[in-house]
Design a protein around this motif. Structure first.
Motif, PDB file in Angstrom:
ATOM      1  N   HIS A 246       0.252  14.885   2.921  1.00 41.48           N
ATOM      2  CA  HIS A 246       0.551  14.214   1.653  1.00 41.48           C
ATOM      3  C   HIS A 246       1.550  13.073   1.872  1.00 41.48           C
ATOM      4  O   HIS A 246       1.434  12.011   1.267  1.00 41.48           O
ATOM      5  CB  HIS A 246       1.088  15.228   0.638  1.00 41.48           C
ATOM      6  CG  HIS A 246       1.329  14.639  -0.711  1.00 41.48           C
ATOM      7  ND1 HIS A 246       0.306  14.293  -1.568  1.00 41.48           N
ATOM      8  CD2 HIS A 246       2.476  14.311  -1.336  1.00 41.48           C
ATOM      9  CE1 HIS A 246       0.815  13.788  -2.665  1.00 41.48           C
ATOM     10  NE2 HIS A 246       2.134  13.787  -2.558  1.00 41.48           N
TER      11      HIS A 246
ATOM     12  N   SER B 137       9.437   6.682  -3.528  1.00 43.47           N
ATOM     13  CA  SER B 137       8.633   7.385  -2.529  1.00 43.47           C
ATOM     14  C   SER B 137       9.435   8.518  -1.891  1.00 43.47           C
ATOM     15  O   SER B 137       8.915   9.617  -1.701  1.00 43.47           O
ATOM     16  CB  SER B 137       8.143   6.414  -1.457  1.00 43.47           C
ATOM     17  OG  SER B 137       7.293   5.443  -2.036  1.00 43.47           O
TER      18      SER B 137
ATOM     19  N   THR C 235       1.335   5.404   2.969  1.00 37.08           N
ATOM     20  CA  THR C 235       0.254   4.431   3.116  1.00 37.08           C
ATOM     21  C   THR C 235      -0.048   3.748   1.783  1.00 37.08           C
ATOM     22  O   THR C 235      -0.145   2.517   1.716  1.00 37.08           O
ATOM     23  CB  THR C 235      -1.020   5.118   3.653  1.00 37.08           C
ATOM     24  OG1 THR C 235      -0.739   5.638   4.951  1.00 37.08           O
ATOM     25  CG2 THR C 235      -2.181   4.148   3.747  1.00 37.08           C
ATOM     26  N   ASN C 236      -0.195   4.547   0.739  1.00 39.37           N
ATOM     27  CA  ASN C 236      -0.557   3.999  -0.571  1.00 39.37           C
ATOM     28  C   ASN C 236       0.564   3.197  -1.212  1.00 39.37           C
ATOM     29  O   ASN C 236       0.315   2.136  -1.794  1.00 39.37           O
ATOM     30  CB  ASN C 236      -0.996   5.123  -1.512  1.00 39.37           C
ATOM     31  CG  ASN C 236      -2.280   5.767  -1.055  1.00 39.37           C
ATOM     32  OD1 ASN C 236      -3.097   5.150  -0.373  1.00 39.37           O
ATOM     33  ND2 ASN C 236      -2.466   7.019  -1.401  1.00 39.37           N
ATOM     34  N   ARG C 237       1.783   3.680  -1.114  1.00 43.84           N
ATOM     35  CA  ARG C 237       2.903   2.997  -1.769  1.00 43.84           C
ATOM     36  C   ARG C 237       3.266   1.688  -1.087  1.00 43.84           C
ATOM     37  O   ARG C 237       3.687   0.738  -1.736  1.00 43.84           O
ATOM     38  CB  ARG C 237       4.139   3.896  -1.810  1.00 43.84           C
ATOM     39  CG  ARG C 237       4.017   5.099  -2.695  1.00 43.84           C
ATOM     40  CD  ARG C 237       4.418   4.774  -4.132  1.00 43.84           C
ATOM     41  NE  ARG C 237       4.169   5.876  -5.019  1.00 43.84           N
ATOM     42  CZ  ARG C 237       5.108   6.643  -5.528  1.00 43.84           C
ATOM     43  NH1 ARG C 237       6.370   6.426  -5.233  1.00 43.84           N
ATOM     44  NH2 ARG C 237       4.799   7.622  -6.345  1.00 43.84           N
TER      45      ARG C 237
ATOM     46  N   SER D  42      -2.863   8.791   8.541  1.00 47.71           N
ATOM     47  CA  SER D  42      -3.554   8.315   7.345  1.00 47.71           C
ATOM     48  C   SER D  42      -4.801   7.482   7.634  1.00 47.71           C
ATOM     49  O   SER D  42      -5.646   7.348   6.761  1.00 47.71           O
ATOM     50  CB  SER D  42      -2.592   7.494   6.487  1.00 47.71           C
ATOM     51  OG  SER D  42      -2.140   6.358   7.202  1.00 47.71           O
ATOM     52  N   SER D  43      -4.929   6.921   8.817  1.00 47.18           N
ATOM     53  CA  SER D  43      -6.084   6.053   9.106  1.00 47.18           C
ATOM     54  C   SER D  43      -7.210   6.852   9.766  1.00 47.18           C
ATOM     55  O   SER D  43      -7.004   7.970  10.246  1.00 47.18           O
ATOM     56  CB  SER D  43      -5.661   4.918  10.039  1.00 47.18           C
ATOM     57  OG  SER D  43      -5.327   5.425  11.321  1.00 47.18           O
TER      58      SER D  43
ATOM     59  N   GLU E 262      -0.108   9.921   3.344  1.00 44.94           N
ATOM     60  CA  GLU E 262      -0.924   9.265   2.311  1.00 44.94           C
ATOM     61  C   GLU E 262      -0.035   8.543   1.303  1.00 44.94           C
ATOM     62  O   GLU E 262      -0.334   7.423   0.881  1.00 44.94           O
ATOM     63  CB  GLU E 262      -1.822  10.277   1.605  1.00 44.94           C
ATOM     64  CG  GLU E 262      -2.942  10.816   2.471  1.00 44.94           C
ATOM     65  CD  GLU E 262      -3.831   9.736   3.070  1.00 44.94           C
ATOM     66  OE1 GLU E 262      -4.145   8.725   2.380  1.00 44.94           O
ATOM     67  OE2 GLU E 262      -4.227   9.882   4.239  1.00 44.94           O
ATOM     68  N   LEU E 263       1.053   9.179   0.905  1.00 41.00           N
ATOM     69  CA  LEU E 263       1.982   8.575  -0.041  1.00 41.00           C
ATOM     70  C   LEU E 263       2.567   7.283   0.526  1.00 41.00           C
ATOM     71  O   LEU E 263       2.574   6.244  -0.140  1.00 41.00           O
ATOM     72  CB  LEU E 263       3.110   9.560  -0.369  1.00 41.00           C
ATOM     73  CG  LEU E 263       4.191   9.066  -1.317  1.00 41.00           C
ATOM     74  CD1 LEU E 263       3.618   8.900  -2.721  1.00 41.00           C
ATOM     75  CD2 LEU E 263       5.350  10.038  -1.339  1.00 41.00           C
TER      76      LEU E 263
ATOM     77  N   GLY F 288       1.181   0.097   1.371  1.00 45.06           N
ATOM     78  CA  GLY F 288       0.033  -0.670   1.817  1.00 45.06           C
ATOM     79  C   GLY F 288      -0.121  -0.757   3.322  1.00 45.06           C
ATOM     80  O   GLY F 288      -0.688  -1.726   3.830  1.00 45.06           O
TER      81      GLY F 288
ATOM     82  N   TYR G  90      -1.656   0.073   6.990  1.00 49.62           N
ATOM     83  CA  TYR G  90      -2.965   0.441   7.525  1.00 49.62           C
ATOM     84  C   TYR G  90      -2.933   1.848   8.098  1.00 49.62           C
ATOM     85  O   TYR G  90      -3.856   2.630   7.926  1.00 49.62           O
ATOM     86  CB  TYR G  90      -3.382  -0.562   8.608  1.00 49.62           C
ATOM     87  CG  TYR G  90      -4.463  -0.043   9.524  1.00 49.62           C
ATOM     88  CD1 TYR G  90      -5.772   0.056   9.065  1.00 49.62           C
ATOM     89  CD2 TYR G  90      -4.176   0.377  10.809  1.00 49.62           C
ATOM     90  CE1 TYR G  90      -6.764   0.556   9.881  1.00 49.62           C
ATOM     91  CE2 TYR G  90      -5.160   0.868  11.630  1.00 49.62           C
ATOM     92  CZ  TYR G  90      -6.458   0.954  11.160  1.00 49.62           C
ATOM     93  OH  TYR G  90      -7.437   1.457  11.970  1.00 49.62           O
ATOM     94  N   HIS G  91      -1.856   2.174   8.802  1.00 53.66           N
ATOM     95  CA  HIS G  91      -1.766   3.472   9.478  1.00 53.66           C
ATOM     96  C   HIS G  91      -0.349   4.011   9.380  1.00 53.66           C
ATOM     97  O   HIS G  91       0.616   3.283   9.610  1.00 53.66           O
ATOM     98  CB  HIS G  91      -2.138   3.321  10.958  1.00 53.66           C
ATOM     99  CG  HIS G  91      -1.861   4.547  11.765  1.00 53.66           C
ATOM    100  ND1 HIS G  91      -2.675   5.651  11.738  1.00 53.66           N
ATOM    101  CD2 HIS G  91      -0.844   4.856  12.605  1.00 53.66           C
ATOM    102  CE1 HIS G  91      -2.177   6.577  12.546  1.00 53.66           C
ATOM    103  NE2 HIS G  91      -1.055   6.115  13.077  1.00 53.66           N
TER     104      HIS G  91
END
Length: 134
Positions: free
Chosen positions: A52, A32, A58-60, A84-85, A55-56, A62, A64-65
């Motif tokens: 970006h 990441s 958050t996605n990598r 991100s939330s 989001e990265l 998991g 919530y915010h």
């Protein structure tokens, strides 16, 4: 003796599993960080990079915010720059900012000049519920 040996094997298997999971988490963190660094080198627009990045993360991981705050020119306020939330997006739209050193984990982190990760905000001793400035 067989029971003792079985317990020792189970203990060793658990240690290997824990270390493997720790290594996977560290590898994910490094991947990441490398992705963010790569994006930073290619992105000219800071808002795009920050969006970006949240989001990265958050996605990598998991989460919530994820939110990124930057200090204003005076260093008095930490201003939300990316989130991100859904709730974070609403805060971003209204220009959410916090007083450095006085408001919650963000203000504390800014005051101490160090990052914070909070896995359980409801039970973290640093979290101080205060009215926001904006």
């Amino acid at each position: 003796m067989t029971s003792s040996m079985r317990n020792m094997i189970q203990s060793l298997e658990k240690q290997v599993e824990d270390r493997t999971n720790d290594l996977l988490r560290k590898t994910l963190s490094m991947q990441s960080a490398a992705q963010v660094a790569h994006d930073a080198a290619e992105t000219q627009e800071i808002k795009t990079l920050l969006a970006h990045t949240v989001e990265l993360i958050t996605n990598r991981f998991g989460f919530y915010h994820v939110g990124i705050f930057l200090l204003d020119d005076t260093g008095e306020y930490a201003i939300l720059q990316a989130a991100s939330s859904e709730g974070g997006q609403r805060m971003l739209a209204r220009g959410h900012r916090l007083v450095v050193g006085l408001q919650g984990i963000v203000g504390t982190s800014a005051y101490q000049s160090r990052s914070q990760v909070v896995m359980d905000v409801e039970n973290d001793p640093i979290i101080i519920i205060t009215p926001t400035c904006h």
